[in-house]
Motif scaffolding. Sequence first.
Motif, PDB file in Angstrom:
ATOM      1  N   ALA A 137     -33.812  -3.312 -53.998  1.00  0.00           N
ATOM      2  CA  ALA A 137     -32.645  -3.674 -54.795  1.00  0.00           C
ATOM      3  C   ALA A 137     -31.730  -4.567 -53.956  1.00  0.00           C
ATOM      4  O   ALA A 137     -30.885  -4.078 -53.211  1.00  0.00           O
ATOM      5  N   ASP A 138     -31.919  -5.862 -54.082  1.00  0.00           N
ATOM      6  CA  ASP A 138     -31.130  -6.839 -53.333  1.00  0.00           C
ATOM      7  C   ASP A 138     -29.830  -7.116 -54.087  1.00  0.00           C
ATOM      8  O   ASP A 138     -29.530  -8.249 -54.452  1.00  0.00           O
ATOM      9  N   ILE A 139     -29.055  -6.044 -54.323  1.00  0.00           N
ATOM     10  CA  ILE A 139     -27.876  -6.158 -55.180  1.00  0.00           C
ATOM     11  C   ILE A 139     -26.772  -7.033 -54.582  1.00  0.00           C
ATOM     12  O   ILE A 139     -26.025  -7.669 -55.314  1.00  0.00           O
ATOM     13  N   LYS A 140     -26.696  -7.091 -53.268  1.00  0.00           N
ATOM     14  CA  LYS A 140     -25.713  -7.975 -52.632  1.00  0.00           C
ATOM     15  C   LYS A 140     -26.233  -9.411 -52.563  1.00  0.00           C
ATOM     16  O   LYS A 140     -25.498 -10.320 -52.199  1.00  0.00           O
ATOM     17  N   LYS A 141     -27.510  -9.574 -52.850  1.00  0.00           N
ATOM     18  CA  LYS A 141     -28.187 -10.879 -52.891  1.00  0.00           C
ATOM     19  C   LYS A 141     -28.287 -11.540 -51.524  1.00  0.00           C
ATOM     20  O   LYS A 141     -28.570 -12.731 -51.416  1.00  0.00           O
ATOM     21  N   ASP A 142     -28.076 -10.766 -50.469  1.00  0.00           N
ATOM     22  CA  ASP A 142     -28.140 -11.309 -49.112  1.00  0.00           C
ATOM     23  C   ASP A 142     -29.550 -11.767 -48.747  1.00  0.00           C
ATOM     24  O   ASP A 142     -29.725 -12.839 -48.161  1.00  0.00           O
ATOM     25  N   LEU A 143     -30.559 -10.966 -49.081  1.00  0.00           N
ATOM     26  CA  LEU A 143     -31.933 -11.323 -48.726  1.00  0.00           C
ATOM     27  C   LEU A 143     -32.411 -12.520 -49.536  1.00  0.00           C
ATOM     28  O   LEU A 143     -32.960 -13.462 -48.974  1.00  0.00           O
ATOM     29  N   SER A 144     -32.177 -12.504 -50.829  1.00  0.00           N
ATOM     30  CA  SER A 144     -32.573 -13.642 -51.682  1.00  0.00           C
ATOM     31  C   SER A 144     -31.895 -14.929 -51.229  1.00  0.00           C
ATOM     32  O   SER A 144     -32.519 -15.992 -51.184  1.00  0.00           O
ATOM     33  N   ASN A 145     -30.625 -14.813 -50.878  1.00  0.00           N
ATOM     34  CA  ASN A 145     -29.877 -15.974 -50.410  1.00  0.00           C
ATOM     35  C   ASN A 145     -30.404 -16.461 -49.069  1.00  0.00           C
ATOM     36  O   ASN A 145     -30.602 -17.666 -48.863  1.00  0.00           O
ATOM     37  N   ALA A 146     -30.667 -15.533 -48.133  1.00  0.00           N
ATOM     38  CA  ALA A 146     -31.180 -15.919 -46.813  1.00  0.00           C
ATOM     39  C   ALA A 146     -32.553 -16.588 -46.925  1.00  0.00           C
ATOM     40  O   ALA A 146     -32.863 -17.499 -46.151  1.00  0.00           O
ATOM     41  N   LEU A 147     -33.352 -16.134 -47.876  1.00  0.00           N
ATOM     42  CA  LEU A 147     -34.665 -16.750 -48.086  1.00  0.00           C
ATOM     43  C   LEU A 147     -34.571 -18.091 -48.811  1.00  0.00           C
ATOM     44  O   LEU A 147     -35.520 -18.869 -48.810  1.00  0.00           O
ATOM     45  N   GLY A 148     -33.432 -18.361 -49.441  1.00  0.00           N
ATOM     46  CA  GLY A 148     -33.247 -19.610 -50.177  1.00  0.00           C
ATOM     47  C   GLY A 148     -33.877 -19.584 -51.560  1.00  0.00           C
ATOM     48  O   GLY A 148     -34.211 -20.633 -52.106  1.00  0.00           O
ATOM     49  N   ILE A 149     -34.012 -18.389 -52.142  1.00  0.00           N
ATOM     50  CA  ILE A 149     -34.661 -18.280 -53.454  1.00  0.00           C
ATOM     51  C   ILE A 149     -33.702 -17.794 -54.538  1.00  0.00           C
ATOM     52  O   ILE A 149     -34.129 -17.470 -55.648  1.00  0.00           O
ATOM     53  N   LEU A 150     -32.407 -17.766 -54.257  1.00  0.00           N
ATOM     54  CA  LEU A 150     -31.420 -17.336 -55.240  1.00  0.00           C
ATOM     55  C   LEU A 150     -31.088 -18.506 -56.155  1.00  0.00           C
ATOM     56  O   LEU A 150     -30.724 -19.588 -55.694  1.00  0.00           O
ATOM     57  N   THR A 151     -31.226 -18.288 -57.459  1.00  0.00           N
ATOM     58  CA  THR A 151     -30.945 -19.351 -58.423  1.00  0.00           C
ATOM     59  C   THR A 151     -29.448 -19.464 -58.674  1.00  0.00           C
ATOM     60  O   THR A 151     -28.674 -18.583 -58.302  1.00  0.00           O
ATOM     61  N   SER A 152     -29.049 -20.518 -59.357  1.00  0.00           N
ATOM     62  CA  SER A 152     -27.636 -20.691 -59.702  1.00  0.00           C
ATOM     63  C   SER A 152     -27.163 -19.605 -60.670  1.00  0.00           C
ATOM     64  O   SER A 152     -25.968 -19.354 -60.785  1.00  0.00           O
ATOM     65  N   ASP A 153     -28.102 -18.948 -61.356  1.00  0.00           N
ATOM     66  CA  ASP A 153     -27.776 -17.832 -62.248  1.00  0.00           C
ATOM     67  C   ASP A 153     -27.625 -16.516 -61.492  1.00  0.00           C
ATOM     68  O   ASP A 153     -27.349 -15.476 -62.095  1.00  0.00           O
ATOM     69  N   GLY A 154     -27.872 -16.522 -60.171  1.00  0.00           N
ATOM     70  CA  GLY A 154     -27.711 -15.326 -59.364  1.00  0.00           C
ATOM     71  C   GLY A 154     -28.883 -14.365 -59.384  1.00  0.00           C
ATOM     72  O   GLY A 154     -28.724 -13.195 -59.069  1.00  0.00           O
ATOM     73  N   VAL A 155     -30.060 -14.862 -59.763  1.00  0.00           N
ATOM     74  CA  VAL A 155     -31.271 -14.032 -59.721  1.00  0.00           C
ATOM     75  C   VAL A 155     -32.275 -14.679 -58.768  1.00  0.00           C
ATOM     76  O   VAL A 155     -32.186 -15.860 -58.456  1.00  0.00           O
TER      77      VAL A 155
END
Length: 179
Positions: A103-121
């Motif tokens: 559960a990457d609820i803070k979105k830190d991992l997705s963001n660090a990997l560079g895979i976070l979309t502009s919609d936040g998923v």
Amino acid sequence: MLTIGDKFPQFSVPATVSIENLDKAFSTIDNTTYKGKWLCVFFYPKDFTFVCPTEIKGFSDVNEQFADRDCQVLAASTDSEFVHLAWRKDHKDLRDLKFPMLADIKKDLSNALGILTSDGVAQRATFLVDPDGIIRFVYVTDGSVGRNPQEVLRVLDALQTDELCPCNWHQGEDTLKVA
């Protein structure tokens, strides 16, 4: 986006690990939880969607094959561990998953990997990470297209040979020899 040869980011996230007992439903997983193992970390956009459960079930169906190769499978999205639990209880194909749902609820991992979309998923992205924490394979598809877990397994087999593997190579076949 991080790619082949990059170090997988440090992380510590809550995860849904079981639906059998609420006292044991959740755990925290970080970089050291599966130290010394290969990791197959696959991100999907959202719980309670349509393509995602087909992929999650697909990876669960071959989980033992990943385990036989000393590789821990981890599913991940930006949904909370509580939403993961509710979805697993609700969707018949997700009740018996063989791996944790991060559960990457803070979105830190997705963001660090560079895979976070502009919609936040998170994008529909897969990473094979070697026991030293180095990314060895990246696979990203459009949100409407599911992945092939067998292909990820085939690539893991090839990476673990430490040899040159030709197109469409499968475990047990000859590798290439430099003349």
